[in-house]
Motif scaffolding. Structure first.
Motif, PDB file in Angstrom:
ATOM      1  N   MET A   1       0.827  -1.353  -0.034  1.00 22.39           N
ATOM      2  CA  MET A   1      -0.086   0.031  -0.050  1.00 22.39           C
ATOM      3  C   MET A   1       0.915   1.188   0.006  1.00 22.39           C
ATOM      4  O   MET A   1       1.998   1.176   0.406  1.00 22.39           O
ATOM      5  CB  MET A   1      -0.864   0.072   1.092  1.00 22.39           C
ATOM      6  N   GLY A   2       0.198   2.443  -0.499  1.00 21.53           N
ATOM      7  CA  GLY A   2       1.072   3.577  -0.445  1.00 21.53           C
ATOM      8  C   GLY A   2       0.351   4.739  -0.831  1.00 21.53           C
ATOM      9  O   GLY A   2      -1.099   4.531  -1.200  1.00 21.53           O
ATOM     10  N   ALA A   3       0.970   5.748  -1.317  1.00 21.51           N
ATOM     11  CA  ALA A   3       0.251   6.812  -1.587  1.00 21.51           C
ATOM     12  C   ALA A   3       0.010   6.723  -3.285  1.00 21.51           C
ATOM     13  O   ALA A   3       0.343   5.951  -3.950  1.00 21.51           O
ATOM     14  CB  ALA A   3       1.266   7.991  -1.665  1.00 21.51           C
ATOM     15  N   ALA A   4      -1.268   7.450  -3.842  1.00 26.04           N
ATOM     16  CA  ALA A   4      -1.640   7.325  -5.086  1.00 26.04           C
ATOM     17  C   ALA A   4      -1.132   8.513  -5.928  1.00 26.04           C
ATOM     18  O   ALA A   4      -0.370   9.336  -5.665  1.00 26.04           O
ATOM     19  CB  ALA A   4      -3.158   7.722  -5.119  1.00 26.04           C
ATOM     20  N   PRO A   5      -1.113   8.318  -7.158  1.00 28.58           N
ATOM     21  CA  PRO A   5      -0.673   9.269  -8.018  1.00 28.58           C
ATOM     22  C   PRO A   5      -1.178  10.450  -7.884  1.00 28.58           C
ATOM     23  O   PRO A   5      -2.202  10.845  -7.886  1.00 28.58           O
ATOM     24  CB  PRO A   5      -0.779   8.836  -9.560  1.00 28.58           C
ATOM     25  N   GLU A   6      -0.269  11.457  -7.970  1.00 28.77           N
ATOM     26  CA  GLU A   6      -0.534  12.945  -7.771  1.00 28.77           C
ATOM     27  C   GLU A   6      -1.947  13.318  -8.664  1.00 28.77           C
ATOM     28  O   GLU A   6      -2.654  14.161  -8.105  1.00 28.77           O
ATOM     29  CB  GLU A   6       0.501  13.956  -8.050  1.00 28.77           C
ATOM     30  N   SER A   7      -2.006  13.013  -9.821  1.00 26.69           N
ATOM     31  CA  SER A   7      -3.068  13.260 -10.657  1.00 26.69           C
ATOM     32  C   SER A   7      -4.533  12.626 -10.249  1.00 26.69           C
ATOM     33  O   SER A   7      -5.486  13.372 -10.288  1.00 26.69           O
ATOM     34  CB  SER A   7      -2.862  12.743 -12.233  1.00 26.69           C
ATOM     35  N   ALA A   8      -4.377  11.577  -9.478  1.00 26.26           N
ATOM     36  CA  ALA A   8      -5.599  10.947  -9.099  1.00 26.26           C
ATOM     37  C   ALA A   8      -5.905  11.823  -7.598  1.00 26.26           C
ATOM     38  O   ALA A   8      -7.041  12.093  -7.469  1.00 26.26           O
ATOM     39  CB  ALA A   8      -5.402   9.544  -8.570  1.00 26.26           C
ATOM     40  N   VAL A   9      -4.903  12.180  -6.825  1.00 23.41           N
ATOM     41  CA  VAL A   9      -5.188  12.969  -5.611  1.00 23.41           C
ATOM     42  C   VAL A   9      -5.961  14.118  -6.224  1.00 23.41           C
ATOM     43  O   VAL A   9      -6.718  14.777  -5.323  1.00 23.41           O
ATOM     44  CB  VAL A   9      -4.063  13.307  -4.891  1.00 23.41           C
ATOM     45  N   GLU A  10      -5.217  15.081  -7.039  1.00 24.14           N
ATOM     46  CA  GLU A  10      -5.948  16.389  -7.701  1.00 24.14           C
ATOM     47  C   GLU A  10      -7.487  16.049  -8.289  1.00 24.14           C
ATOM     48  O   GLU A  10      -8.147  16.903  -7.826  1.00 24.14           O
ATOM     49  CB  GLU A  10      -4.960  16.864  -8.721  1.00 24.14           C
ATOM     50  N   ALA A  11      -7.467  14.813  -8.977  1.00 16.15           N
ATOM     51  CA  ALA A  11      -8.858  14.676  -9.274  1.00 16.15           C
ATOM     52  C   ALA A  11      -9.894  14.526  -8.264  1.00 16.15           C
ATOM     53  O   ALA A  11     -10.811  14.942  -8.405  1.00 16.15           O
ATOM     54  CB  ALA A  11      -8.839  13.353 -10.129  1.00 16.15           C
ATOM     55  N   LEU A  12      -9.563  13.865  -7.144  1.00 11.90           N
ATOM     56  CA  LEU A  12     -10.355  13.632  -6.078  1.00 11.90           C
ATOM     57  C   LEU A  12     -10.495  14.855  -5.454  1.00 11.90           C
ATOM     58  O   LEU A  12     -11.750  15.393  -4.830  1.00 11.90           O
ATOM     59  CB  LEU A  12      -9.955  12.738  -4.898  1.00 11.90           C
ATOM     60  N   ARG A  13      -9.541  15.742  -5.193  1.00  8.16           N
ATOM     61  CA  ARG A  13      -9.559  17.094  -4.517  1.00  8.16           C
ATOM     62  C   ARG A  13     -10.424  17.964  -5.275  1.00  8.16           C
ATOM     63  O   ARG A  13     -11.290  18.713  -4.608  1.00  8.16           O
ATOM     64  CB  ARG A  13      -8.144  17.542  -4.353  1.00  8.16           C
ATOM     65  N   VAL A  56     -18.604   8.718  -0.819  1.00  9.43           N
ATOM     66  CA  VAL A  56     -18.699   7.769  -2.029  1.00  9.43           C
ATOM     67  C   VAL A  56     -17.385   7.985  -2.783  1.00  9.43           C
ATOM     68  O   VAL A  56     -16.624   6.889  -3.067  1.00  9.43           O
ATOM     69  CB  VAL A  56     -19.938   7.865  -2.631  1.00  9.43           C
ATOM     70  N   ALA A  57     -16.767   9.279  -2.981  1.00 12.06           N
ATOM     71  CA  ALA A  57     -15.773   9.359  -3.811  1.00 12.06           C
ATOM     72  C   ALA A  57     -14.306   9.033  -3.270  1.00 12.06           C
ATOM     73  O   ALA A  57     -13.632   8.382  -3.856  1.00 12.06           O
ATOM     74  CB  ALA A  57     -15.622  11.047  -4.156  1.00 12.06           C
ATOM     75  N   THR A  58     -14.490   9.058  -1.787  1.00 15.02           N
ATOM     76  CA  THR A  58     -13.083   8.927  -1.065  1.00 15.02           C
ATOM     77  C   THR A  58     -12.901   7.321  -0.948  1.00 15.02           C
ATOM     78  O   THR A  58     -12.046   6.873  -1.192  1.00 15.02           O
ATOM     79  CB  THR A  58     -13.201   9.519   0.354  1.00 15.02           C
ATOM     80  N   VAL A  59     -14.331   6.619  -0.984  1.00 20.07           N
ATOM     81  CA  VAL A  59     -14.394   5.255  -0.737  1.00 20.07           C
ATOM     82  C   VAL A  59     -13.705   4.585  -2.027  1.00 20.07           C
ATOM     83  O   VAL A  59     -13.071   3.652  -2.384  1.00 20.07           O
ATOM     84  CB  VAL A  59     -15.489   4.406  -0.310  1.00 20.07           C
ATOM     85  N   LYS A  60     -14.258   5.237  -3.314  1.00 22.11           N
ATOM     86  CA  LYS A  60     -13.815   4.722  -4.591  1.00 22.11           C
ATOM     87  C   LYS A  60     -12.453   5.094  -4.648  1.00 22.11           C
ATOM     88  O   LYS A  60     -11.790   4.301  -5.438  1.00 22.11           O
ATOM     89  CB  LYS A  60     -14.780   5.403  -5.573  1.00 22.11           C
ATOM     90  N   PHE A  61     -11.775   6.037  -4.410  1.00 23.78           N
ATOM     91  CA  PHE A  61     -10.449   6.448  -4.568  1.00 23.78           C
ATOM     92  C   PHE A  61      -9.559   5.571  -3.533  1.00 23.78           C
ATOM     93  O   PHE A  61      -8.502   4.977  -4.144  1.00 23.78           O
ATOM     94  CB  PHE A  61     -10.405   7.834  -4.106  1.00 23.78           C
ATOM     95  N   ALA A  62      -9.980   5.314  -2.375  1.00 21.90           N
ATOM     96  CA  ALA A  62      -9.337   4.267  -1.638  1.00 21.90           C
ATOM     97  C   ALA A  62      -9.238   2.741  -2.086  1.00 21.90           C
ATOM     98  O   ALA A  62      -8.108   2.356  -2.371  1.00 21.90           O
ATOM     99  CB  ALA A  62      -9.813   4.310  -0.452  1.00 21.90           C
ATOM    100  N   ALA A  63     -10.294   2.220  -2.745  1.00 19.30           N
ATOM    101  CA  ALA A  63     -10.560   1.010  -3.476  1.00 19.30           C
ATOM    102  C   ALA A  63      -9.489   1.063  -4.833  1.00 19.30           C
ATOM    103  O   ALA A  63      -8.720   0.119  -4.918  1.00 19.30           O
ATOM    104  CB  ALA A  63     -11.902   0.808  -3.699  1.00 19.30           C
ATOM    105  N   ALA A  64      -9.723   2.182  -5.422  1.00 21.04           N
ATOM    106  CA  ALA A  64      -8.678   2.053  -6.828  1.00 21.04           C
ATOM    107  C   ALA A  64      -7.188   2.050  -6.486  1.00 21.04           C
ATOM    108  O   ALA A  64      -6.623   1.784  -7.192  1.00 21.04           O
ATOM    109  CB  ALA A  64      -9.204   3.331  -7.614  1.00 21.04           C
ATOM    110  N   HIS A  65      -6.963   2.656  -5.347  1.00 25.61           N
ATOM    111  CA  HIS A  65      -5.373   2.938  -5.140  1.00 25.61           C
ATOM    112  C   HIS A  65      -5.152   1.868  -3.874  1.00 25.61           C
ATOM    113  O   HIS A  65      -3.965   2.019  -3.373  1.00 25.61           O
ATOM    114  CB  HIS A  65      -5.165   4.224  -4.749  1.00 25.61           C
ATOM    115  N   ASP A  66      -5.921   0.895  -3.413  1.00 23.16           N
ATOM    116  CA  ASP A  66      -5.682  -0.096  -2.568  1.00 23.16           C
ATOM    117  C   ASP A  66      -4.799   0.599  -1.075  1.00 23.16           C
ATOM    118  O   ASP A  66      -4.001   0.375  -0.639  1.00 23.16           O
ATOM    119  CB  ASP A  66      -4.277  -1.121  -2.844  1.00 23.16           C
ATOM    120  N   LEU A  67      -5.813   1.618  -0.740  1.00 23.89           N
ATOM    121  CA  LEU A  67      -5.531   2.560   0.677  1.00 23.89           C
ATOM    122  C   LEU A  67      -6.581   1.996   1.518  1.00 23.89           C
ATOM    123  O   LEU A  67      -7.629   2.234   1.243  1.00 23.89           O
ATOM    124  CB  LEU A  67      -5.553   3.894   0.257  1.00 23.89           C
TER     125      LEU A  67
END
Length: 87
Positions: A1-13, A56-67
């Protein structure tokens, strides 16, 4: 596990009504702070959700990036260190 790509973080933000801080960013400590000052919070991200859609968006993000997600509803803090994922 680890941090997600910056582009994905910005998309969620950009999708959130609430706030998202990555470890080390200004605002992170304040958003992570709870009642229990002894709580060790060092997650990859801290998300302050404001709506159901944010959840919902946060849970989807976490699932997509194994967080893992640690949920705090009362603000009293954690009794174990949080060292990864989303808090």
């Amino acid at each position: 596990m680890g941090a997600a790509p910056e582009s994905a973080v910005e998309a969620l933000r950009n999708e959130l009504t609430g706030v998202l801080y990555a470890r080390g960013e200004d605002g992170y400590a304040e958003e992570a702070a709870g009642y229990n000052a002894a709580s060790q919070i060092d997650a990859d991200y801290v998300v302050g959700v404001a709506t159901e859609e944010d959840v919902v968006a946060t849970v989807k993000f976490a699932a997509a990036h194994d967080l893992p997600i640690t949920i705090v509803a009362t603000g009293h803090g954690q009794y174990r260190p949080i060292t990864e994922g989303i808090y």
